[in-house]
Every structure is written in C-alpha cells, then in structure tokens.
Motif scaffolding. Structure first.
Motif, PDB file in Angstrom:
ATOM      1  N   ILE A 167     -12.615  20.593   5.153  1.00 10.85           N
ATOM      2  CA  ILE A 167     -13.561  19.543   5.105  1.00 10.85           C
ATOM      3  C   ILE A 167     -12.598  18.735   4.415  1.00 10.85           C
ATOM      4  CG2 ILE A 167     -15.193  18.132   3.326  1.00 10.85           C
ATOM      5  CD1 ILE A 167     -16.983  20.714   4.187  1.00 10.85           C
ATOM      6  N   LEU A 168     -11.361  18.536   3.292  1.00  6.63           N
ATOM      7  CA  LEU A 168     -10.360  17.593   2.806  1.00  6.63           C
ATOM      8  C   LEU A 168      -9.586  17.218   3.550  1.00  6.63           C
ATOM      9  CD1 LEU A 168      -9.681  19.835  -0.542  1.00  6.63           C
ATOM     10  CD2 LEU A 168     -10.981  17.509   0.105  1.00  6.63           C
TER      11      LEU A 168
ATOM     12  N   PRO B 262      -6.644  11.908   5.357  1.00  9.47           N
ATOM     13  CA  PRO B 262      -6.367  11.845   6.942  1.00  9.47           C
ATOM     14  C   PRO B 262      -4.242  11.516   6.267  1.00  9.47           C
ATOM     15  CG  PRO B 262      -7.138   9.522   7.251  1.00  9.47           C
ATOM     16  CD  PRO B 262      -8.381  10.786   6.251  1.00  9.47           C
ATOM     17  N   LEU B 263      -3.996  12.070   6.784  1.00 12.07           N
ATOM     18  CA  LEU B 263      -1.934  11.802   6.091  1.00 12.07           C
ATOM     19  C   LEU B 263      -2.225  10.206   6.746  1.00 12.07           C
ATOM     20  CD1 LEU B 263       0.627  13.126   5.090  1.00 12.07           C
ATOM     21  CD2 LEU B 263       0.961  14.031   7.508  1.00 12.07           C
TER      22      LEU B 263
END
Length: 133
Positions: free
Chosen positions: A116-117, A122-123
């Motif tokens: 979920i994280l 997103p990166l």
C-alpha cells in the motif's frame, strides 16, 4: 306502498324449512343463512390457510437452500450474532478475540502495508542534469 326490503314474490327457503327466503340471502331464510355462513366460514378459512401454507412452503424451500450457519468465534466458539468481528484472515471472532494478537492471526500485515505504501508513494527521481541538450 311497497318497501324495498319486502320481495314482490316471496319464495320458500331453499333448504326447505318452511319459512320464506330472500334473494339477497341466496333464497334462504335468516336462520338457514346464518347456518350457511357458519358452514362457509371454516371452508374459507381452510382454503385461506392452504394458500398461506403453500406460500410458506415455497419460502421454506428457499430458506433451506440458503441455509445460514450460526456464526461463532473461531477461538472460544461463542456465538457472535450480528456483532461478530471479521478479520483479514477470513475468520469471525468475538469482541475478546477480535485483535490479531489475541487469535494468533496468520495474515501478513507487514507485506500488505508495504504494498500500500509503495502504491501511495511512488518513487520521485529528478533528472540530475537539468539543462540537457
């Protein structure tokens, strides 16, 4: 002067008791008409109860196919009814065993939390050379 209640041509009672009957009472006298209604009432009630029973039989057949299980706590087997707590492991528990630590839950909360994280955050990589040609 003729009144509305009296018949022009009185006819004898259809059951043959010797008293004159009225057309509104199915050509029966008042005493025979009361007896007729008493005989008719149980028959009507019987047909009505048969209709109702046929309806309940249909619903009973539907209920037997959708048979619901009584919900019980998976640890202490206590009936939970409407207030049962469902866990992510797929089981139902009472209020005492609703927490994962209380019922030794086998669901992996860490891996689900990490997924979920990763989806929510997103990166973000910025380009190191801003002025490329």
């Amino acid at each position: 002067m003729a009144s509305c209640d009296k018949a022009e041509n009185p006819s004898p009672c259809a059951r043959g008791c010797g008293i004159y009957g009225a057309p509104r009472n199915h050509n029966l006298c008042s005493q025979c008409y009361k007896a007729f209604l008493k005989e008719k009432a149980p028959k009507d009630a019987l047909t009505l109860s048969e209709k109702i029973s046929s309806l309940t039989i249909k619903t009973e057949k539907d209920d037997s196919t959708i048979k619901t299980k009584t919900q019980r706590c998976m640890v202490c087997r206590k009936r939970v009814g409407l207030i049962g707590f469902s866990c992510k492991c797929g089981e139902i528990f009472c209020r005492n065993h609703r927490y994962p630590e209380e019922h030794a839950c086998t669901f992996n909360f860490k891996s689900i939390g990490r997924v979920i994280l990763a989806k929510e955050n997103p990166l973000c990589k910025a380009d190191k050379l801003e002025n490329r040609i």
